[in-house]
Enzyme design. Sequence first.
Site, mmCIF file in Angstrom:
data_model
loop_
_atom_site.group_PDB
_atom_site.id
_atom_site.type_symbol
_atom_site.label_atom_id
_atom_site.label_comp_id
_atom_site.label_asym_id
_atom_site.label_seq_id
_atom_site.Cartn_x
_atom_site.Cartn_y
_atom_site.Cartn_z
ATOM 1 N N ASP A 110 15.713 -18.804 -0.871
ATOM 2 C CA ASP A 110 16.987 -19.131 -0.227
ATOM 3 C C ASP A 110 16.970 -18.939 1.279
ATOM 4 O O ASP A 110 17.906 -19.356 1.959
ATOM 5 C CB ASP A 110 18.108 -18.281 -0.832
ATOM 6 C CG ASP A 110 18.464 -18.738 -2.225
ATOM 7 O OD1 ASP A 110 18.436 -19.957 -2.448
ATOM 8 O OD2 ASP A 110 18.750 -17.894 -3.098
ATOM 9 N N HIS A 137 13.341 -9.912 -4.016
ATOM 10 C CA HIS A 137 13.340 -10.652 -5.274
ATOM 11 C C HIS A 137 12.987 -9.704 -6.405
ATOM 12 O O HIS A 137 12.167 -8.802 -6.214
ATOM 13 C CB HIS A 137 12.306 -11.784 -5.212
ATOM 14 C CG HIS A 137 12.543 -12.842 -6.227
ATOM 15 N ND1 HIS A 137 12.095 -12.730 -7.522
ATOM 16 C CD2 HIS A 137 13.209 -14.016 -6.148
ATOM 17 C CE1 HIS A 137 12.476 -13.797 -8.191
ATOM 18 N NE2 HIS A 137 13.156 -14.592 -7.399
ATOM 19 N N HIS A 196 22.384 -14.805 -6.576
ATOM 20 C CA HIS A 196 21.451 -15.761 -7.205
ATOM 21 C C HIS A 196 21.429 -17.003 -6.314
ATOM 22 O O HIS A 196 21.007 -16.935 -5.181
ATOM 23 C CB HIS A 196 21.936 -16.000 -8.639
ATOM 24 C CG HIS A 196 20.971 -16.682 -9.548
ATOM 25 N ND1 HIS A 196 19.675 -16.958 -9.214
ATOM 26 C CD2 HIS A 196 21.109 -17.149 -10.831
ATOM 27 C CE1 HIS A 196 19.065 -17.560 -10.225
ATOM 28 N NE2 HIS A 196 19.926 -17.689 -11.212
HETATM 29 N N1 ACO Z 1 17.655 -6.455 2.052
HETATM 30 C C1 ACO Z 1 17.389 -5.144 2.246
HETATM 31 N N2 ACO Z 1 16.905 -4.347 1.287
HETATM 32 C C2 ACO Z 1 16.691 -4.892 0.085
HETATM 33 C C3 ACO Z 1 16.933 -6.251 -0.170
HETATM 34 C C4 ACO Z 1 17.442 -7.036 0.873
HETATM 35 N N3 ACO Z 1 17.705 -8.323 0.688
HETATM 36 N N4 ACO Z 1 16.627 -6.511 -1.449
HETATM 37 C C5 ACO Z 1 16.205 -5.371 -1.984
HETATM 38 N N5 ACO Z 1 16.239 -4.386 -1.061
HETATM 39 C C6 ACO Z 1 15.857 -2.995 -1.243
HETATM 40 C C7 ACO Z 1 16.985 -2.267 -1.986
HETATM 41 O O1 ACO Z 1 17.912 -1.710 -1.087
HETATM 42 C C8 ACO Z 1 16.208 -1.233 -2.756
HETATM 43 O O2 ACO Z 1 15.894 -0.190 -1.887
HETATM 44 P P1 ACO Z 1 15.895 1.341 -2.421
HETATM 45 O O3 ACO Z 1 14.816 1.383 -3.451
HETATM 46 O O4 ACO Z 1 15.621 2.129 -1.213
HETATM 47 O O5 ACO Z 1 17.260 1.574 -2.992
HETATM 48 C C9 ACO Z 1 14.911 -1.949 -3.124
HETATM 49 O O6 ACO Z 1 14.733 -2.959 -2.116
HETATM 50 C C10 ACO Z 1 14.956 -2.616 -4.482
HETATM 51 O O7 ACO Z 1 16.117 -3.441 -4.494
HETATM 52 P P2 ACO Z 1 16.919 -3.858 -5.792
HETATM 53 O O8 ACO Z 1 18.303 -4.240 -5.412
HETATM 54 O O9 ACO Z 1 16.757 -2.795 -6.827
HETATM 55 O O10 ACO Z 1 16.125 -5.118 -6.253
HETATM 56 P P3 ACO Z 1 16.592 -6.081 -7.399
HETATM 57 O O11 ACO Z 1 15.351 -6.578 -8.024
HETATM 58 O O12 ACO Z 1 17.604 -5.471 -8.267
HETATM 59 O O13 ACO Z 1 17.354 -7.254 -6.594
HETATM 60 C C11 ACO Z 1 17.834 -9.183 -5.430
HETATM 61 C C12 ACO Z 1 16.812 -8.452 -6.302
HETATM 62 C C13 ACO Z 1 19.191 -9.250 -6.152
HETATM 63 C C14 ACO Z 1 17.362 -10.603 -5.195
HETATM 64 C C15 ACO Z 1 17.966 -8.426 -4.100
HETATM 65 O O14 ACO Z 1 16.722 -8.403 -3.437
HETATM 66 C C16 ACO Z 1 19.039 -8.993 -3.201
HETATM 67 O O15 ACO Z 1 20.215 -8.676 -3.365
HETATM 68 N N6 ACO Z 1 18.663 -9.887 -2.234
HETATM 69 C C17 ACO Z 1 19.630 -10.498 -1.371
HETATM 70 C C18 ACO Z 1 20.296 -11.667 -2.080
HETATM 71 C C19 ACO Z 1 19.358 -12.847 -2.238
HETATM 72 O O16 ACO Z 1 18.684 -13.263 -1.315
HETATM 73 N N7 ACO Z 1 19.372 -13.429 -3.448
HETATM 74 C C20 ACO Z 1 18.563 -14.593 -3.780
HETATM 75 C C21 ACO Z 1 17.447 -14.204 -4.700
HETATM 76 S S1 ACO Z 1 16.406 -15.586 -5.050
HETATM 77 C C22 ACO Z 1 17.267 -16.458 -6.182
HETATM 78 O O17 ACO Z 1 18.064 -15.980 -6.911
HETATM 79 C C23 ACO Z 1 17.014 -17.850 -6.230
#
Ligand code: ACO
Length: 478
Positions: free
Chosen positions: A415, A359, A320
């Site tokens: 971020d 996201h 987050h």
């Molecule tokens: N890098 C690479 N691949 C990603 C990323 C990423 N940052 N985020 C999502 N994906 C991919 C996943 O691997 C998944 O692929 P798959 O379908 O082949 O398994 C697909 O995209 C969906 O990802 P989820 O994890 O299911 O997406 P979710 O909505 O649960 O997660 C989250 C969202 C937690 C923000 C995620 O994108 C992540 O971990 N990002 C990195 C951390 C980050 O930057 N957080 C800040 C978010 S903004 C905020 O909170 C203010």
Amino acid sequence: MKNKTDKAEEQKTREPTVENIRDLILDAKKKAYAETDSEPEPELTSTVEWPVTCTVGPGLEGAIACESKIGYVNGSKGWLIYRGYDIFDLCAYSTFEETSYLLLHGRLPSQSELTEFTTSLRERMFIPQTQRLMLSFPIETMNPMSALRLGTNLMRQKQTYRDRDSDTEVGEILATDDDTIPMETRPAGKKNPVFEFLTGLFKRVHPASADALVGSDEIESCYNLIAGVASVAATIGRTRAGRIPLEPLPECGFAGNYLYMVTGKRPTALEERIMDISLILHADHGMNASTFASMVVASTLSDIYLAIGAGISALSGPLHGGANVEVVKMLAEIGDPSNAGNWFRDTTAAKKKIMGFGHRVYKAYDPRARILGPISALLTENDATLKKTYATAVALEAEVVSELGATKKIFPNVDFYSGIVYSAMGIPRELYTTVFAVSRVAGWCARVVEYLENNRIFRPRALYTGTFDEKYIPPNER
Ligand code: ACO
């Protein structure tokens, strides 16, 4: 080839000035709207018939828990709206004080209300008693978000009604929730007097009623929290740097005072404006994890200081608000724009997520990153190290978007560039998430107050997938 006039014009627009920042935001708005123009228009509703039918995924994805008029995020259009106002317009024209008022009260303030609110927040940033209490804890060695949660709870120093053990005789009126413990303000000949707060500079004046909510306990607490969390965050930064906490300056606005109280340097007009924009950008974002955490705690009719403490706790995680710190570490690890391609391939091959991308809601470019990206370009122009960090970020963004943009709708989130912006303004890396919290307090408070108007304690279910017929075996027989 560009002629001299074009080059001069380009140079001019890239100069970091307050006016150019506004143009840059309005340009980003045009680009954002043009890029998502073909996405279908959302179906909006102003009335809801409960119970609603929705498809719920793990982590409550898709669940609709309440109605709200505070903010709207449209993931496919890349829209972020506070109370009907587009985030690009608020960043171009508004201030954090005005935006906080808008979130809390549902409308923009009149000029006099804005002046009164701005003054009130400045006065409430003056929290000498809380600062003193904080200094009795080892906050310089604590995780800054843990210290922020601690300081936020310390702001509420008198027992409140809900703290009372019902069997206890309480001899004083128990309703005050602000920075209230009277303390020595000058060293009184003690052997090692350390701190002296100029308490005469600010006198607490509560605003006259502007509408039904002003003056109510919740709103007063919200004002205290919006102002006080900023001072608590600044106190943590100063203490970590081995310095004494500072008081707000009477001539500065919220963003300027916050920056001043963190860095100890009076910010330039440009720095103040960029901090203002950063705070506006982070103030609210739908039912995200930290907002939900605050609302869950408040829905038990717990105390709003504890509810905001829950928001701070949830925000601290790397999935987050903690992601901005991870981004800067990641960019340092990549080291150079030329390494971005290999680093990206290795990371995706290892099935690791790239910080600052993706996201839950945005499946288009996050509008907040659209604003912070160009701002970081502008701010890093004259600093060789930061310029390289920014160039590395741009190179990584190109790799990620070309590979995962179309297929998985993965774009930079808020971020990705915020850490570079904070770094350019002299904020240490370990404090980045506290900056996010300082701003988000406005959204947390607004959503908690709105929810409490029609409160229902949160109580989702889990589907039990365990067993039913286990026989208990005593430990010595297992
Ligand atoms: N890098 C690479 N691949 C990603 C990323 C990423 N940052 N985020 C999502 N994906 C991919 C996943 O691997 C998944 O692929 P798959 O379908 O082949 O398994 C697909 O995209 C969906 O990802 P989820 O994890 O299911 O997406 P979710 O909505 O649960 O997660 C989250 C969202 C937690 C923000 C995620 O994108 C992540 O971990 N990002 C990195 C951390 C980050 O930057 N957080 C800040 C978010 S903004 C905020 O909170 C203010």
